[in-house]
Design a protein around this motif. Structure first.
Motif, PDB file in Angstrom:
ATOM      1  N   MET A 111       0.853  -1.176   0.000  1.00  0.00           N
ATOM      2  CA  MET A 111       0.000   0.000   0.000  1.00  0.00           C
ATOM      3  C   MET A 111       0.892   1.231   0.000  1.00  0.00           C
ATOM      4  O   MET A 111       1.258   1.753   1.032  1.00  0.00           O
ATOM      5  CB  MET A 111      -0.893  -0.037   1.235  1.00  0.00           C
ATOM      6  CG  MET A 111      -1.791   1.136   1.355  1.00  0.00           C
ATOM      7  SD  MET A 111      -3.075   0.857   2.540  1.00  0.00           S
ATOM      8  CE  MET A 111      -2.462   1.817   3.886  1.00  0.00           C
ATOM      9  N   LEU A 112       1.294   1.661  -1.172  1.00  0.00           N
ATOM     10  CA  LEU A 112       2.161   2.827  -1.292  1.00  0.00           C
ATOM     11  C   LEU A 112       1.394   4.053  -1.785  1.00  0.00           C
ATOM     12  O   LEU A 112       1.984   5.090  -2.020  1.00  0.00           O
ATOM     13  CB  LEU A 112       3.334   2.512  -2.225  1.00  0.00           C
ATOM     14  CG  LEU A 112       4.251   1.400  -1.712  1.00  0.00           C
ATOM     15  CD1 LEU A 112       5.319   1.072  -2.734  1.00  0.00           C
ATOM     16  CD2 LEU A 112       4.872   1.783  -0.393  1.00  0.00           C
ATOM     17  N   GLN A 113       0.070   3.903  -1.906  1.00  0.00           N
ATOM     18  CA  GLN A 113      -0.804   5.029  -2.187  1.00  0.00           C
ATOM     19  C   GLN A 113      -1.801   5.075  -1.041  1.00  0.00           C
ATOM     20  O   GLN A 113      -2.596   4.158  -0.856  1.00  0.00           O
ATOM     21  CB  GLN A 113      -1.480   4.864  -3.535  1.00  0.00           C
ATOM     22  CG  GLN A 113      -0.466   4.891  -4.665  1.00  0.00           C
ATOM     23  CD  GLN A 113      -1.084   4.636  -6.021  1.00  0.00           C
ATOM     24  OE1 GLN A 113      -2.215   4.175  -6.129  1.00  0.00           O
ATOM     25  NE2 GLN A 113      -0.335   4.929  -7.055  1.00  0.00           N
ATOM     26  N   VAL A 114      -1.719   6.141  -0.251  1.00  0.00           N
ATOM     27  CA  VAL A 114      -2.445   6.217   1.012  1.00  0.00           C
ATOM     28  C   VAL A 114      -3.571   7.237   0.927  1.00  0.00           C
ATOM     29  O   VAL A 114      -3.382   8.343   0.404  1.00  0.00           O
ATOM     30  CB  VAL A 114      -1.472   6.619   2.147  1.00  0.00           C
ATOM     31  CG1 VAL A 114      -2.187   6.704   3.470  1.00  0.00           C
ATOM     32  CG2 VAL A 114      -0.306   5.653   2.213  1.00  0.00           C
ATOM     33  N   ASP A 115      -4.723   6.869   1.473  1.00  0.00           N
ATOM     34  CA  ASP A 115      -5.843   7.796   1.618  1.00  0.00           C
ATOM     35  C   ASP A 115      -5.589   8.599   2.892  1.00  0.00           C
ATOM     36  O   ASP A 115      -5.636   8.052   3.999  1.00  0.00           O
ATOM     37  CB  ASP A 115      -7.163   7.030   1.703  1.00  0.00           C
ATOM     38  CG  ASP A 115      -8.378   7.938   1.780  1.00  0.00           C
ATOM     39  OD1 ASP A 115      -8.222   9.173   1.948  1.00  0.00           O
ATOM     40  OD2 ASP A 115      -9.497   7.412   1.679  1.00  0.00           O
ATOM     41  N   LEU A 116      -5.291   9.879   2.754  1.00  0.00           N
ATOM     42  CA  LEU A 116      -4.937  10.716   3.899  1.00  0.00           C
ATOM     43  C   LEU A 116      -6.102  10.920   4.865  1.00  0.00           C
ATOM     44  O   LEU A 116      -5.886  11.195   6.048  1.00  0.00           O
ATOM     45  CB  LEU A 116      -4.406  12.073   3.412  1.00  0.00           C
ATOM     46  CG  LEU A 116      -3.091  12.019   2.630  1.00  0.00           C
ATOM     47  CD1 LEU A 116      -2.738  13.389   2.076  1.00  0.00           C
ATOM     48  CD2 LEU A 116      -1.977  11.479   3.508  1.00  0.00           C
ATOM     49  N   ARG A 117      -7.321  10.754   4.411  1.00  0.00           N
ATOM     50  CA  ARG A 117      -8.481  10.910   5.294  1.00  0.00           C
ATOM     51  C   ARG A 117      -8.508   9.828   6.368  1.00  0.00           C
ATOM     52  O   ARG A 117      -9.067  10.028   7.437  1.00  0.00           O
ATOM     53  CB  ARG A 117      -9.768  10.888   4.476  1.00  0.00           C
ATOM     54  CG  ARG A 117      -9.864  12.084   3.519  1.00  0.00           C
ATOM     55  CD  ARG A 117     -10.999  11.938   2.571  1.00  0.00           C
ATOM     56  NE  ARG A 117     -10.653  10.844   1.646  1.00  0.00           N
ATOM     57  CZ  ARG A 117     -11.262  10.610   0.513  1.00  0.00           C
ATOM     58  NH1 ARG A 117     -12.263  11.373   0.131  1.00  0.00           N
ATOM     59  NH2 ARG A 117     -10.899   9.619  -0.258  1.00  0.00           N
ATOM     60  N   ALA A 118      -7.858   8.679   6.107  1.00  0.00           N
ATOM     61  CA  ALA A 118      -7.841   7.593   7.087  1.00  0.00           C
ATOM     62  C   ALA A 118      -6.936   7.924   8.277  1.00  0.00           C
ATOM     63  O   ALA A 118      -7.005   7.257   9.316  1.00  0.00           O
ATOM     64  CB  ALA A 118      -7.369   6.305   6.412  1.00  0.00           C
ATOM     65  N   LEU A 119      -6.098   8.949   8.156  1.00  0.00           N
ATOM     66  CA  LEU A 119      -5.185   9.307   9.244  1.00  0.00           C
ATOM     67  C   LEU A 119      -5.897   9.925  10.446  1.00  0.00           C
ATOM     68  O   LEU A 119      -5.304  10.033  11.518  1.00  0.00           O
ATOM     69  CB  LEU A 119      -4.105  10.266   8.735  1.00  0.00           C
ATOM     70  CG  LEU A 119      -3.029   9.628   7.869  1.00  0.00           C
ATOM     71  CD1 LEU A 119      -2.175  10.695   7.209  1.00  0.00           C
ATOM     72  CD2 LEU A 119      -2.171   8.696   8.695  1.00  0.00           C
ATOM     73  N   VAL A 120      -7.148  10.308  10.304  1.00  0.00           N
ATOM     74  CA  VAL A 120      -7.875  10.862  11.449  1.00  0.00           C
ATOM     75  C   VAL A 120      -8.063   9.797  12.526  1.00  0.00           C
ATOM     76  O   VAL A 120      -8.231  10.118  13.705  1.00  0.00           O
ATOM     77  CB  VAL A 120      -9.243  11.472  11.040  1.00  0.00           C
ATOM     78  CG1 VAL A 120      -9.043  12.670  10.138  1.00  0.00           C
ATOM     79  CG2 VAL A 120     -10.147  10.438  10.422  1.00  0.00           C
ATOM     80  N   ARG A 121      -7.990   8.517  12.157  1.00  0.00           N
ATOM     81  CA  ARG A 121      -8.110   7.414  13.120  1.00  0.00           C
ATOM     82  C   ARG A 121      -6.766   7.043  13.737  1.00  0.00           C
ATOM     83  O   ARG A 121      -6.695   6.198  14.605  1.00  0.00           O
ATOM     84  CB  ARG A 121      -8.724   6.202  12.446  1.00  0.00           C
ATOM     85  CG  ARG A 121     -10.180   6.424  12.048  1.00  0.00           C
ATOM     86  CD  ARG A 121     -10.721   5.187  11.426  1.00  0.00           C
ATOM     87  NE  ARG A 121     -10.024   4.973  10.151  1.00  0.00           N
ATOM     88  CZ  ARG A 121     -10.613   4.785   8.995  1.00  0.00           C
ATOM     89  NH1 ARG A 121     -11.910   4.731   8.931  1.00  0.00           N
ATOM     90  NH2 ARG A 121      -9.918   4.630   7.896  1.00  0.00           N
TER      91      ARG A 121
END
Length: 171
Positions: free
Chosen positions: A1-11
């Protein structure tokens, strides 16, 4: 997974793991040959609004040619990566990567490519004490000595003529 959804970082931080195949177009024209896929493991964290910190390790096996004896060599490369991604376009810190404002995704593959380029040595040796090849006959000197006679430089001729004519001095 080298393309990350930055919205998931809120968790919380996201573990990043992935690989790039050795024939990935992103890795073309590197100046060296990959023997295996590039493996990446890391962790991406949010450090503030529009700021993300990624720590990782990039591992690869590269094939090359020994600079001295021209034999093929396999090199294992492991490189730590620490990058701060920021949306601040005014950032002049060369160690930060500027990303578009309000980005929702982050592609880490370019960072992996750069880390790999910096980790692979420019000149490869099969071993530190490699003796290379004879410049006259081409004999690989790691396998044994050659029969070439070392040619002396004619500029030293005058000194060579004096050798043996002067008395030895006590030390």
């Amino acid at each position: 997974m080298l393309q990350v959804d930055l919205r998931a970082l809120v968790r919380g931080p996201i573990e990043t793991a992935g690989s790039l195949t050795k024939d990935d177009p992103l890795l073309a024209d590197l100046g060296f040959t990959l023997a295996d896929p590039v493996r990446v493991t890391g962790r991406l964290s949010m450090t503030g609004p529009g700021r993300y910190y990624w720590t990782a390790e990039v591992k690869a096996r590269v094939t090359g040619t020994c600079r001295r004896c021209l034999e093929p060599v396999d090199i294992r490369v492991a490189s730590p990566v620490s990058i701060l991604f920021t949306e601040d376009e005014a950032s002049d810190d060369p160690s930060t990567w500027v990303i578009p404002a309000h980005a929702t995704a982050l592609d880490l593959r370019d960072s992996v490519r750069e880390a790999l380029i910096l980790a692979v040595p420019e000149y490869v040796l099969c071993r530190e004490d490699c003796r290379g090849i004879c410049p006259h006959c081409g004999q690989e000197l790691n396998l044994g000595s050659c029969t070439c006679r070392t040619a002396s430089d004619p500029r030293w001729g005058t000194l060579e003529a004096l050798k043996g004519q002067l008395p030895d001095e006590p030390r």
